[in-house]
Design an enzyme around this catalytic site. Structure first.
Site, PDB file in Angstrom:
ATOM      1  N   HIS A 549      43.332  42.703  45.266  1.00 25.63           N
ATOM      2  CA  HIS A 549      44.053  43.482  44.261  1.00 25.63           C
ATOM      3  C   HIS A 549      45.508  43.018  44.176  1.00 25.63           C
ATOM      4  O   HIS A 549      46.426  43.676  44.672  1.00 25.63           O
ATOM      5  CB  HIS A 549      43.975  44.975  44.576  1.00 25.63           C
ATOM      6  CG  HIS A 549      42.623  45.559  44.339  1.00 25.63           C
ATOM      7  ND1 HIS A 549      41.737  45.819  45.372  1.00 25.63           N
ATOM      8  CD2 HIS A 549      41.984  45.921  43.202  1.00 25.63           C
ATOM      9  CE1 HIS A 549      40.621  46.323  44.877  1.00 25.63           C
ATOM     10  NE2 HIS A 549      40.739  46.401  43.558  1.00 25.63           N
ATOM     11  N   HIS A 553      44.453  38.976  40.155  1.00 23.28           N
ATOM     12  CA  HIS A 553      43.362  39.818  39.652  1.00 23.28           C
ATOM     13  C   HIS A 553      43.758  40.454  38.320  1.00 23.28           C
ATOM     14  O   HIS A 553      42.950  40.515  37.385  1.00 23.28           O
ATOM     15  CB  HIS A 553      43.032  40.897  40.681  1.00 23.28           C
ATOM     16  CG  HIS A 553      42.128  41.978  40.146  1.00 23.28           C
ATOM     17  ND1 HIS A 553      40.830  41.741  39.744  1.00 23.28           N
ATOM     18  CD2 HIS A 553      42.350  43.305  39.936  1.00 23.28           C
ATOM     19  CE1 HIS A 553      40.284  42.871  39.319  1.00 23.28           C
ATOM     20  NE2 HIS A 553      41.185  43.834  39.425  1.00 23.28           N
ATOM     21  N   HIS A 589      46.557  47.879  35.241  1.00 20.27           N
ATOM     22  CA  HIS A 589      45.460  48.727  35.706  1.00 20.27           C
ATOM     23  C   HIS A 589      45.370  48.825  37.234  1.00 20.27           C
ATOM     24  O   HIS A 589      44.771  49.781  37.747  1.00 20.27           O
ATOM     25  CB  HIS A 589      44.128  48.232  35.134  1.00 20.27           C
ATOM     26  CG  HIS A 589      43.496  47.131  35.928  1.00 20.27           C
ATOM     27  ND1 HIS A 589      43.929  45.823  35.851  1.00 20.27           N
ATOM     28  CD2 HIS A 589      42.481  47.149  36.834  1.00 20.27           C
ATOM     29  CE1 HIS A 589      43.201  45.079  36.674  1.00 20.27           C
ATOM     30  NE2 HIS A 589      42.310  45.848  37.276  1.00 20.27           N
ATOM     31  N   ASP A 590      45.948  47.900  37.998  1.00 21.66           N
ATOM     32  CA  ASP A 590      45.928  47.975  39.462  1.00 21.66           C
ATOM     33  C   ASP A 590      47.319  47.789  40.066  1.00 21.66           C
ATOM     34  O   ASP A 590      47.444  47.418  41.233  1.00 21.66           O
ATOM     35  CB  ASP A 590      44.983  46.916  40.037  1.00 21.66           C
ATOM     36  CG  ASP A 590      43.545  47.405  40.136  1.00 21.66           C
ATOM     37  OD1 ASP A 590      42.630  46.561  40.077  1.00 21.66           O
ATOM     38  OD2 ASP A 590      43.328  48.624  40.255  1.00 21.66           O
ATOM     39  N   ASP A 722      37.261  44.458  34.340  1.00 21.77           N
ATOM     40  CA  ASP A 722      37.722  44.744  35.701  1.00 21.77           C
ATOM     41  C   ASP A 722      36.750  44.211  36.756  1.00 21.77           C
ATOM     42  O   ASP A 722      37.173  43.803  37.841  1.00 21.77           O
ATOM     43  CB  ASP A 722      37.900  46.259  35.858  1.00 21.77           C
ATOM     44  CG  ASP A 722      38.571  46.624  37.179  1.00 21.77           C
ATOM     45  OD1 ASP A 722      39.340  45.806  37.704  1.00 21.77           O
ATOM     46  OD2 ASP A 722      38.313  47.736  37.674  1.00 21.77           O
TER      47      ASP A 722
END
Length: 837
Positions: A549, A553, A589-590, A722
Site C-alpha cells: 500500500h 499501488h 484511495h489508500d 483496486d
C-alpha cells in the site's frame, strides 16, 4: 524505443464568408409553398481557405488531416513524406517500432497511417496493420502500404488489401509527388467525407431525441423510418415496432374530410398543419397538433415527410404513471475531443458486431444466470417473473417496473423527498439540514457542472495560461520515462518498471499524463503546476516503506481506472465531472495507509478506529485525509476554482468511491451491479444487430443512465481497479502478489508480538503458500467479478489474463508441492549400506 513525434500545429486562414441558402418559409394550412429540399451530398467549401464543409444546411469545420508515419529507419522516403506533410500543414507523427505506433494510434487515432513495407527486417507491416485495425475497428483511418519499385512482374495487391490497407504506394522520394499523394487522399470524396457526414447525422439524430415535440420521419409512401424518444412515450410504441409501418395505421381520423385534406396537401408537396387523433398502443385516443413537412428531392417530388406533433389534451393517468424522472435526460454535453468516437459509426461496425456477437451474447447472458442468492434478490427475481407474465403496455407492468427500480436502489432506506411545501419552511429546513440531499440533487449538480463551472473556468483561463508556461519545467521526466509513459493507455503498462526508473516517484509523472489525457486541468480551472504539486503532496503521504500500500499501488489503480473509463459504456454514461472524480478517488484511495488492516486498528484501539467508530476505519481515513491534504494549501488545491454546488457533487462522488473499496461490502456491491446489468442490458439477436448497424441498442440500456446506476458503475470502476493487479501481465501479477503477502506477513507477526487476535493466521511467513493464497483469492473475489465486468465493458484482455494467472498460480503450487515432496523423500531415504568384502 519510443515514438519520435514531429507535430505541426495547423492554423488555417480565416473562413471566407459563406451564405447558406434561405430556409423555406412555413405556411399555414392550404398554403402553396413547397417544403425544404433534401440535403445534397457533402460539399467542400473553400478547402484551402477554411476547411469548412456543408452537410445540407449545417456548416461545420473539419480538422486538418493527421498522419502517422511508421518507418523502421529514417531514410530519404521518410524525409520526403515529412516535408510534404509540412508543406500541406498536416500534423505528422513518426514512429519507428510497432509498439510506439500502436501507442500513438491508440492515443491520437490519426486519419492516415503510412506503413513502410519495404524492409521486413524491422517489423512485420502486414501484422502491424491487422493489429491496428483489430484494436480500433470503428475508426475512419486509412492505411497505406509503402512498397518497393517493381522491376519484374507487378505483385498482387490482394494480400495488402486483406490485411486492411486501403491502397499501395510505390516508393518515390520526390517531395512534390508525395505532396500530391497527400492532397489526393485528403480531398478524396468517399471515406473522409462520409465519416464527417456520419458524425453530423449522429449529432442531428441525437438532437431530435431531446426536442420537446414528437418527431416521425417517413418515406414518400408514409412508411415510418425514424421516431424520436418523445414519440415512443407519446404513443406507447417502441421504435422497433413503428419503423416500417404506415403512419395512417396509427391514425384515428374523426371524419373523411380530415383524411382527404391531409392526403391532398401531402400529394401536392405542401406543408400541412392541423389536428390529428392518434391511437395509442393501449387503445387510448389522444389529440395532437400536427405539422407535416415534405422534404423535396432534386426532381421536385417529396422523398420524405417530417411529422411534428404536440399533444393537445396532455398526458393521461397512464402516462404519468409510466413517466420516469425526466431529469435523467438532462445530460451535460460531453467533452467533444473525447466523445467523437461515440458518434462515429463506420461501415466496419456492422462486421465487427457480427464477429463479436456470440462472445458478447454469452457475456451479457451471465448477468441473468448469476447464482448469488439473497432475500432481496429472490424478491426481485419473483417480481421480474410477475412483470414478464403481465405483458407490456399496461398499468401493472409499469408499476412493477417502478417497484424494481426502487428495490435496486443502493440507498434503499434513505428518504427520497421529491418536494416540500413552500408554506412549511420548518419542514424544508429539516429536510435540507438533516437528510443527505447530495444524493437527491446529484442529477441537478451534473447540469450545474456543465453550466456554472464553464463560467468559472473561462474566468480563470488567462491566469491558467500564464502559469502553465512557467510551470512546464517543474517536472521533466527522462527520455526513458517519457517513452514508457507513451503506453499509459494500454493494459500491459509496466508500473513496476516506472517505479524503478523514477525511484518510486511514480504518481507525479503518470498522474500528470493521465489527468492531461482526460482534460482535467481545463475542467478544474487549474494549471499543471497545481496538479503536479497536489500529486506530489499525495504521493509524499503514502508510506514508501509499505511493501504494497504505497504510491506505486495508487498509480497502478489510477492507470487501471483510466483504462476502464476509456471503454465505450463509461464514455456514453459518465460525464466529465464523474470521470475526474473517479481519477481523484483512485489517487487518494489508500493515502496514509499504515500497512495494517482496519481490524488491526480496531483491536489495538487505534485513534482512527475510535474516531470512525470501528466502521470502515481505513476507507473513511483515506477519504478524509485526501481532502484534508487537498485543502492544505492553495498551491496544491486542485478544487479551489470549483463552484460550491459542483464541489459538493464531486466531493460526494469521490467519497462514495473511496468507501466502495472496503472489502467488507464487496459482495453487496457486486450483487447490486449484477442486478443493475440484468435489468438494463438485454441480450440482442443477430437480426437486431443487423438492423442497428452493429452493437447493442442504446435504447435498451437507457436505464443505466439514472444517477443511482451511474454511481454504482463508478463504484465498480474503482473496486475493479483496486484489485486488478492479479489480472496484469504474469510477471507484474507475481511481483504484486509477493508484495501484498509480505505486508500480511508483517501484520501477522505484529499481532503475535502484541498478543492480539490473529486476523489472517494462514499468512505465516514460515508456512504460507503464496500461490495457494493467490488463486484462492481469485476464486472467492475476482473471477466472478471480472467475468461480469468483462460482460459490461468488453475487456477480454483483462479477464483472459486473469484466467491465465489463475492457471499460473495453480501450476506454481503444484510445482512447489512436488519440490517439497522430493526434498522430504531425499531427507528420509535410508543411507546406502556399505558392501562387506
Amino acid at each position: 524505443m519510443g515514438c519520435a513525434p514531429s507535430a505541426v500545429n495547423v492554423s488555417r486562414k480565416p473562413a471566407s464568408k459563406v451564405v447558406a441558402p434561405e430556409e423555406p418559409q412555413t405556411k399555414g394550412e392550404g398554403d402553396q409553398s413547397e417544403g425544404g429540399r433534401e440535403p445534397s451530398d457533402l460539399q467542400l467549401i473553400s478547402k484551402e481557405a477554411d476547411y469548412s464543409m456543408f452537410y445540407g444546411k449545417m456548416k461545420f469545420r473539419s480538422n486538418s488531416m493527421t498522419i502517422l508515419l511508421v518507418f523502421g529507419k529514417e531514410d530519404a522516403q521518410c524525409e520526403a513524406f515529412r516535408k510534404a506533410a509540412d508543406k500541406g500543414n498536416y500534423q505528422t507523427t513518426l514512429t519507428k517500432t510497432p509498439e510506439s505506433a500502436i501507442e500513438s494510434f491508440a492515443e491520437n487515432q490519426q486519419d492516415l497511417v503510412i506503413i513502410d513495407c519495404r524492409h521486413s527486417k524491422h517489423f512485420d507491416a502486414v501484422k502491424l496493420c491487422k493489429t491496428l485495425k483489430e484494436r480500433h475497428p470503428r475508426g475512419h483511418s486509412r492505411f497505406l502500404a509503402l512498397t518497393n519499385k517493381c522491376d519484374k512482374d507487378e505483385p498482387s495487391v490482394l494480400p495488402l488489401l486483406n490485411a486492411g490497407f486501403s491502397r499501395r504506394l510505390v516508393e518515390n522520394t520526390n517531395i512534390t509527388s508525395c505532396y500530391n499523394e497527400l492532397l489526393s487522399i485528403d480531398h478524396s470524396e468517399l471515406e473522409y467525407r462520409s465519416h464527417q457526414q456520419v458524425q453530423t447525422s449522429a449529432a442531428m439524430y441525437h438532437a431530435l431525441n431531446h426536442v420537446s415535440e414528437s418527431i416521425e420521419i417517413t418515406d414518400s409512401k408514409f412508411r415510418t423510418e425514424f421516431v424520436n424518444r418523445l414519440w415512443e412515450k407519446q404513443t406507447g410504441y417502441s421504435s422497433k415496432e413503428a419503423i416500417g409501418t404506415e403512419f395512417q395505421d396509427k391514425l384515428q381520423v374523426d371524419n373523411c374530410n380530415e383524411e382527404q385534406t391531409l392526403v391532398y396537401h401531402a400529394k401536392k408537396n405542401q406543408i400541412w398543419e392541423g389536428q390529428q387523433s392518434i391511437r395509442r398502443k393501449n387503445g387510448d385516443i389522444i389529440r395532437c397538433k400536427c405539422r407535416i413537412i415534405p422534404m423535396m428531392s432534386n426532381s421536385n417530388t417529396a422523398s420524405r415527410y417530417i411529422l411534428v406533433r404536440q399533444t393537445v389534451d396532455g398526458y393521461s393517468q397512464w402516462d404519468r404513471l409510466k413517466d420516469i424522472d425526466s431529469k435523467t435526460h438532462d445530460k451535460i454535453v460531453r467533452s467533444q475531443i473525447r466523445r467523437d468516437s461515440y458518434f462515429s459509426l463506420t461501415s466496419s461496425e456492422v462486421s465487427y458486431a457480427g464477429m463479436m456477437y456470440q462472445r458478447r451474447k454469452d457475456s451479457i447472458t451471465r448477468f441473468h444466470t448469476m447464482t448469488i442468492e439473497t432475500p432481496l434478490s429472490r424478491v426481485i427475481n419473483m417480481l421480474y417473473e410477475a412483470q414478464t407474465s403481465s405483458g407490456t403496455g399496461n398499468i401493472v407492468h409499469s408499476a412493477l417496473e417502478k417497484v424494481l427500480d426502487i428495490l435496486q436502489s443502493t440507498e434503499l432506506f434513505s428518504p427520497h423527498i421529491h418536494q416540500v411545501k413552500e408554506e412549511d419552511p420548518l419542514t424544508s429546513d429539516y429536510v435540507d439540514g438533516l437528510c443527505d440531499r447530495t444524493a437527491i440533487n446529484s442529477q441537478t449538480n451534473r447540469q450545474i457542472y456543465g453550466q456554472k463551472n464553464s463560467i468559472s473556468s473561462s474566468s480563470s483561463k488567462l491566469q491558467v495560461g500564464v502559469a502553465s508556461k512557467q510551470s512546464l519545467s517543474m517536472y521533466k521526466p527522462s527520455a526513458e520515462v517519457q517513452s514508457l509513459l507513451q503506453g499509459n493507455a494500454t493494459w500491459s503498462f509496466d508500473i513496476i518498471q516506472l517505479e524503478s526508473l523514477t525511484n518510486k516517484n511514480v504518481l507525479v509523472p503518470l498522474g500528470i499524463k493521465i489527468f492531461e489525457r482526460f482534460g482535467a486541468m481545463e475542467l478544474l480551472g487549474i494549471d499543471e503546476h497545481v496538479m503536479a504539486s497536489w500529486l506530489k503532496l499525495i504521493s509524499d503521504n503514502y508510506h514508501s516503506g509499505n511493501p504494497y500500500h504505497n504510491a506505486t499501488h495508487a498509480a497502478d489503480v489510477l492507470q487501471a481506472t483510466a483504462y476502464f473509463l476509456d471503454k465505450m459504456r463509461p464514455k456514453k454514461l459518465l460525464d466529465a465531472q464523474e470521470e475526474i472524480a473517479a481519477l481523484i478517488a483512485a489517487v487518494i484511495h489508500d493515502v496514509d495507509h499504515p500497512a495494517r488492516s482496519s481490524s488491526f486498528l480496531v483491536n489495538t484501539k487505534n485513534d482512527l478506529a475510535i474516531l470512525y467508530n470501528d466502521i470502515a476505519v481505513l476507507e473513511n481515513h483515506h477519504a478524509a485525509k485526501g481532502f484534508q491534504l487537498t485543502h492544505k494549501s492553495d498551491n496544491s488545491n486542485i478544487l479551489k476554482n470549483l463552484d460550491r454546488e459542483v464541489y459538493e457533487s464531486l466531493r460526494h462522488n469521490v467519497i462514495d468511491m473511496v468507501l466502495a473499496t472496503e472489502m467488507a461490502k464487496h459482495f453487496e456491491h457486486l450483487q447490486k451491479f449484477i442486478h443493475l446489468c440484468a435489468a438494463n442490458i438485454k441480450p440482442v439477436s443477430e437480426d437486431d444487430l443487423e438492423k442497428k448497424s452493429g452493437g447493442s441498442s442504446s435504447a435498451m440500456e437507457s436505464g443505466l443512465d439514472s444517477p443511482e446506476n451511474r454511481r454504482q458503475i463508478l463504484r465498480m470502476v474503482i473496486k475493479c481497479a483496486d484489485v486488478s493487479n492479479p489480472a496484469r501481465d504474469t510477471h507484474l501479477a507475481d511481483r504484486w502478489a509477493r508484495r501484498i503477502a509480505e505486508e500480511y506477513f508483517q501484520q501477522t507477526e505484529d499481532e503475535h508480538r502484541k498478543n492480539l487476535p490473529v486476523m489472517m493466521p494462514h499468512f505465516d511467513r514460515n508456512t504460507c503458500s503464496i500461490p495457494h493464497s493467490q488463486y484462492k483469492f481469485m476464486e472467492v473475489f475476482l473471477l466472478s467479478m471480472f467475468e461480469h465486468w468483462d460482460g459490461f465493458l468488453d475487456i477480454p484482455e483483462v479477464y483472459e489474463q486473469l484466467q491465465k494467472n489463475y492457471k499460473y498460480w495453480k501450476d506454481v503450487e503444484i510445482q512447489e508441492k512436488q519440490e517439497k515432496q522430493s526434498a522430504v523423500a531425499t531427507e528420509t531415504s535410508p543411507a546406502t549400506p556399505a558392501v562387506l568384502s
